[in-house]
Design a protein around this motif. Structure first.
Motif, PDB file in Angstrom:
ATOM      1  N   SER A 179       0.965  -1.107   0.122  1.00  0.00           N
ATOM      2  CA  SER A 179       0.035  -0.006   0.140  1.00  0.00           C
ATOM      3  C   SER A 179       0.934   1.213  -0.107  1.00  0.00           C
ATOM      4  CB  SER A 179      -0.883   0.204   1.165  1.00  0.00           C
ATOM      5  OG  SER A 179      -0.129   0.461   2.431  1.00  0.00           O
ATOM      6  N   LEU A 180       2.002   1.072   0.687  1.00  0.00           N
ATOM      7  CA  LEU A 180       2.930   2.185   0.583  1.00  0.00           C
ATOM      8  C   LEU A 180       3.598   2.405  -0.617  1.00  0.00           C
ATOM      9  CD1 LEU A 180       4.740   2.451   4.057  1.00  0.00           C
ATOM     10  CD2 LEU A 180       3.290   4.050   3.339  1.00  0.00           C
ATOM     11  N   THR A 181       4.285   1.509  -1.010  1.00  0.00           N
ATOM     12  CA  THR A 181       5.237   1.480  -2.463  1.00  0.00           C
ATOM     13  C   THR A 181       4.037   1.923  -3.506  1.00  0.00           C
ATOM     14  OG1 THR A 181       4.964  -0.689  -2.515  1.00  0.00           O
ATOM     15  CG2 THR A 181       7.033   0.202  -1.980  1.00  0.00           C
ATOM     16  N   ARG A 182       2.817   1.311  -3.499  1.00  0.00           N
ATOM     17  CA  ARG A 182       2.010   1.863  -4.700  1.00  0.00           C
ATOM     18  C   ARG A 182       1.495   3.419  -4.645  1.00  0.00           C
ATOM     19  NH1 ARG A 182      -3.407  -0.796  -5.753  1.00  0.00           N
ATOM     20  NH2 ARG A 182      -3.459   0.752  -7.489  1.00  0.00           N
ATOM     21  N   LEU A 183       1.250   3.782  -3.326  1.00  0.00           N
ATOM     22  CA  LEU A 183       1.126   5.389  -3.198  1.00  0.00           C
ATOM     23  C   LEU A 183       2.201   6.156  -3.668  1.00  0.00           C
ATOM     24  CD1 LEU A 183      -0.952   7.390  -1.723  1.00  0.00           C
ATOM     25  CD2 LEU A 183       0.129   7.200   0.300  1.00  0.00           C
ATOM     26  N   SER A 184       3.353   5.713  -3.165  1.00  0.00           N
ATOM     27  CA  SER A 184       4.661   6.322  -3.557  1.00  0.00           C
ATOM     28  C   SER A 184       4.769   6.567  -5.332  1.00  0.00           C
ATOM     29  CB  SER A 184       5.757   5.982  -2.811  1.00  0.00           C
ATOM     30  OG  SER A 184       6.858   6.595  -3.393  1.00  0.00           O
ATOM     31  N   ARG A 185       4.500   5.324  -5.543  1.00  0.00           N
ATOM     32  CA  ARG A 185       4.712   5.205  -7.232  1.00  0.00           C
ATOM     33  C   ARG A 185       3.796   5.891  -7.845  1.00  0.00           C
ATOM     34  NH1 ARG A 185       5.683  -0.759  -7.274  1.00  0.00           N
ATOM     35  NH2 ARG A 185       7.946  -1.020  -6.537  1.00  0.00           N
ATOM     36  N   GLU A 186       2.456   5.777  -7.512  1.00  0.00           N
ATOM     37  CA  GLU A 186       1.306   6.323  -8.375  1.00  0.00           C
ATOM     38  C   GLU A 186       0.559   7.358  -7.793  1.00  0.00           C
ATOM     39  OE1 GLU A 186      -1.281   2.579  -8.875  1.00  0.00           O
ATOM     40  OE2 GLU A 186       0.672   1.317  -8.675  1.00  0.00           O
ATOM     41  N   VAL A 187       0.930   8.146  -6.778  1.00  0.00           N
ATOM     42  CA  VAL A 187       0.350   9.092  -6.310  1.00  0.00           C
ATOM     43  C   VAL A 187       0.411  10.312  -7.403  1.00  0.00           C
ATOM     44  CG1 VAL A 187       2.241  10.466  -5.330  1.00  0.00           C
ATOM     45  CG2 VAL A 187       0.033  10.830  -4.236  1.00  0.00           C
ATOM     46  N   LYS A 188      -0.932  11.048  -7.561  1.00  0.00           N
ATOM     47  CA  LYS A 188      -1.173  12.039  -8.492  1.00  0.00           C
ATOM     48  C   LYS A 188      -1.740  13.299  -7.497  1.00  0.00           C
ATOM     49  CE  LYS A 188      -1.961   9.560 -12.693  1.00  0.00           C
ATOM     50  NZ  LYS A 188      -1.999   8.077 -11.804  1.00  0.00           N
ATOM     51  N   TYR A 189      -1.619  14.338  -8.154  1.00  0.00           N
ATOM     52  CA  TYR A 189      -2.284  15.552  -7.405  1.00  0.00           C
ATOM     53  C   TYR A 189      -3.189  16.175  -8.219  1.00  0.00           C
ATOM     54  CZ  TYR A 189       1.229  14.955  -4.207  1.00  0.00           C
ATOM     55  OH  TYR A 189       2.193  14.640  -3.292  1.00  0.00           O
ATOM     56  N   CYS A 190      -4.419  16.533  -7.912  1.00  0.00           N
ATOM     57  CA  CYS A 190      -5.521  16.993  -8.705  1.00  0.00           C
ATOM     58  C   CYS A 190      -5.134  18.355  -9.405  1.00  0.00           C
ATOM     59  CB  CYS A 190      -6.749  17.152  -7.749  1.00  0.00           C
ATOM     60  SG  CYS A 190      -8.237  18.121  -8.495  1.00  0.00           S
ATOM     61  N   ARG A 191      -5.454  18.342 -10.737  1.00  0.00           N
ATOM     62  CA  ARG A 191      -4.845  19.565 -11.404  1.00  0.00           C
ATOM     63  C   ARG A 191      -5.535  20.724 -10.958  1.00  0.00           C
ATOM     64  NH1 ARG A 191      -7.653  16.436 -15.835  1.00  0.00           N
ATOM     65  NH2 ARG A 191      -9.538  17.605 -16.274  1.00  0.00           N
ATOM     66  N   GLU A 192      -7.006  20.817 -10.360  1.00  0.00           N
ATOM     67  CA  GLU A 192      -7.555  21.659 -10.005  1.00  0.00           C
ATOM     68  C   GLU A 192      -7.144  22.260  -8.418  1.00  0.00           C
ATOM     69  OE1 GLU A 192     -10.484  23.903 -11.036  1.00  0.00           O
ATOM     70  OE2 GLU A 192      -9.777  23.179 -12.878  1.00  0.00           O
ATOM     71  N   CYS A 193      -7.503  21.319  -7.722  1.00  0.00           N
ATOM     72  CA  CYS A 193      -7.280  21.826  -6.332  1.00  0.00           C
ATOM     73  C   CYS A 193      -5.725  21.576  -5.456  1.00  0.00           C
ATOM     74  CB  CYS A 193      -8.287  21.090  -5.303  1.00  0.00           C
ATOM     75  SG  CYS A 193      -8.402  19.415  -5.167  1.00  0.00           S
ATOM     76  N   HIS A 194      -5.065  20.485  -6.277  1.00  0.00           N
ATOM     77  CA  HIS A 194      -3.687  20.189  -5.774  1.00  0.00           C
ATOM     78  C   HIS A 194      -3.885  19.180  -4.677  1.00  0.00           C
ATOM     79  CE1 HIS A 194      -1.614  22.425  -8.776  1.00  0.00           C
ATOM     80  NE2 HIS A 194      -2.773  23.322  -8.445  1.00  0.00           N
ATOM     81  N   ASN A 195      -5.010  18.385  -4.464  1.00  0.00           N
ATOM     82  CA  ASN A 195      -5.260  17.531  -3.422  1.00  0.00           C
ATOM     83  C   ASN A 195      -4.729  16.382  -3.869  1.00  0.00           C
ATOM     84  OD1 ASN A 195      -5.880  16.199  -1.091  1.00  0.00           O
ATOM     85  ND2 ASN A 195      -8.161  16.419  -1.318  1.00  0.00           N
ATOM     86  N   ILE A 196      -4.042  15.442  -2.960  1.00  0.00           N
ATOM     87  CA  ILE A 196      -3.828  13.979  -3.486  1.00  0.00           C
ATOM     88  C   ILE A 196      -4.999  13.146  -4.059  1.00  0.00           C
ATOM     89  CG2 ILE A 196      -2.908  11.685  -2.599  1.00  0.00           C
ATOM     90  CD1 ILE A 196      -1.501  13.202  -0.456  1.00  0.00           C
ATOM     91  N   SER A 197      -4.730  12.914  -5.359  1.00  0.00           N
ATOM     92  CA  SER A 197      -5.968  12.184  -6.091  1.00  0.00           C
ATOM     93  C   SER A 197      -5.388  10.886  -6.703  1.00  0.00           C
ATOM     94  CB  SER A 197      -6.256  13.333  -6.888  1.00  0.00           C
ATOM     95  OG  SER A 197      -7.402  12.726  -7.803  1.00  0.00           O
ATOM     96  N   ASP A 198      -6.417   9.902  -7.143  1.00  0.00           N
ATOM     97  CA  ASP A 198      -6.037   9.171  -8.070  1.00  0.00           C
ATOM     98  C   ASP A 198      -5.971   9.129  -9.311  1.00  0.00           C
ATOM     99  OD1 ASP A 198      -5.865   7.418  -5.874  1.00  0.00           O
ATOM    100  OD2 ASP A 198      -7.565   6.670  -5.808  1.00  0.00           O
ATOM    101  N   HIS A 199      -6.635  10.272  -9.789  1.00  0.00           N
ATOM    102  CA  HIS A 199      -6.789  10.851 -11.242  1.00  0.00           C
ATOM    103  C   HIS A 199      -6.479  12.192 -11.391  1.00  0.00           C
ATOM    104  CE1 HIS A 199      -9.353   7.371 -11.004  1.00  0.00           C
ATOM    105  NE2 HIS A 199     -10.201   7.821  -9.957  1.00  0.00           N
ATOM    106  N   GLY A 200      -6.306  12.784 -12.460  1.00  0.00           N
ATOM    107  CA  GLY A 200      -6.176  13.983 -12.732  1.00  0.00           C
ATOM    108  C   GLY A 200      -6.976  14.982 -12.104  1.00  0.00           C
ATOM    109  N   LEU A 201      -8.427  14.389 -12.021  1.00  0.00           N
ATOM    110  CA  LEU A 201      -8.971  15.446 -11.341  1.00  0.00           C
ATOM    111  C   LEU A 201      -9.630  14.949 -10.012  1.00  0.00           C
ATOM    112  CD1 LEU A 201     -10.396  18.530 -12.201  1.00  0.00           C
ATOM    113  CD2 LEU A 201     -12.103  17.316 -12.903  1.00  0.00           C
ATOM    114  N   CYS A 202      -9.679  15.277  -9.004  1.00  0.00           N
ATOM    115  CA  CYS A 202      -9.940  14.468  -7.773  1.00  0.00           C
ATOM    116  C   CYS A 202     -11.534  14.340  -7.740  1.00  0.00           C
ATOM    117  CB  CYS A 202      -9.640  15.237  -6.543  1.00  0.00           C
ATOM    118  SG  CYS A 202     -10.489  16.596  -5.825  1.00  0.00           S
TER     119      CYS A 202
END
Lengths: 207, 207
Positions: free
Chosen positions: A48-71
């Motif tokens: 769960s940690l390594t996946r988060l570290s590898r795949e984390v993205k930030y929302c292009r609108e609000c800059h929150n951590i997100s799984d997609h381009g837009l949270c």
């Protein structure tokens, strides 16, 4: 220098004790707890940690951590696009979401202005916030939901000056939160009320 | 139920909050700290845990965690094989090793007799200790280095009864450790002296 009977154990304890607030004794206790779990449980934890570290993205609108381009919040049609709540980091988003009192969207600064720690406005997503406001006709109000600390007040004042030209309502959460407290440790009722009773930004309340 | 903007984040926070003494807020703080590290650092952390979980072995002599069939202490020619120090778990081995006052070997019980938690003598490595003593002509003394709690006293008394037939010196660490304290939290000087000033096992001091 601690002495362990196993290099594997030593390495795991050293890794754990690099975490903030975790000393060698706590690290050993946590690692021994892990050892009592079966290997699949430990692998689930590690993955769960390594996946988060590898795949984390930030929302292009609000800059929150997100799984997609837009949270999920920015892409939800049920969230009011006219109100943007500006917070320091994702922990504050979690805290405000838990109150159930806010139905707008967020903007995550990624930190707070702190000359002591060498964090200036350029290190935060303030430019992105200005661009976001400039590029959106929907935004009517910005709520400054920052900690009631000196750094929070400084950041709020800086944001107020930056956002004034946009002809928006700029509000701050009600100071129900005790002065000097970190936002994320406020209880849900106090924090929820401070969202409801937000007031128009006023230079006399900022200092 | 906490709300996070990312399933990856949520899963990492949930895994962390399963650790003893780690609540949701601390878990989020630790995970956000991890996110600020580069992926290699996070992988090193994760790998150290999964490797430990997959490859951990226990010393066949003393039952301490070990990378080999025989741990570094049991296989060291510099450690006195005539004295065996009986402890609850590996945290006590670490604490005693840190004092630099003990040069014998250990026996790790893997717990302590606790009727409250349903832990009886059969759950510990007491049979293995008896076999170890019966099979060795080198062992002359057994030091009972247990916490000065009711469970520690119960376990010590049980061990004394079991080991009496072997015609050994049975000693307990000096009660410099304050009554009611957990062994692992004693300071190094107190704990070191309690090894030096160990006394012959006496039924009147056990209770």
């Amino acid at each position: 220098m601690e002495t362990y009977s196993s290099k594997l154990l030593q390495s795991a304890v050293e890794e754990f004790s690099k975490l903030p607030g975790i000393g060698k004794k706590t690290a050993l206790r946590l690692v021994l707890h892990m050892l009592r779990q079966d290997t699949e449980t430990v692998e689930r934890f590690s993955d769960s940690l390594t996946r988060l570290s590898r795949e984390v993205k930030y929302c292009r609108e609000c800059h929150n951590i997100s799984d997609h381009g837009l949270c999920e919040i920015c892409s939800s049609p049920r969230r009011d696009p006219s109100i943007v709540c500006v917070v320091e980091d994702i922990r504050d988003v979690v805290a405000i979401e838990n109150t159930g009192q806010f139905h707008g969207r967020y903007h995550v600064l990624g930190g707070i202005i702190s000359p002591m720690e060498g964090i200036g406005p350029a290190d935060l997503t303030i430019d992105a916030l200005e661009e976001r406001i400039a590029g959106s006709s929907a935004i009517r109000e910005v709520i400054l939901a920052l900690s009631t600390t000196m750094e929070g007040d400084t950041t709020g004042f800086y944001l107020y000056k930056k956002l004034q030209p946009f002809n928006l309502k700029i509000s701050v959460i009600a100071r129900g939160v005790a002065i000097g407290d970190e936002l994320e440790y406020a209880d849900e009722i106090t924090l929820g009320r401070s969202i409801i009773h937000r007031t128009a930004y006023d230079l006399t309340t900022a200092k």
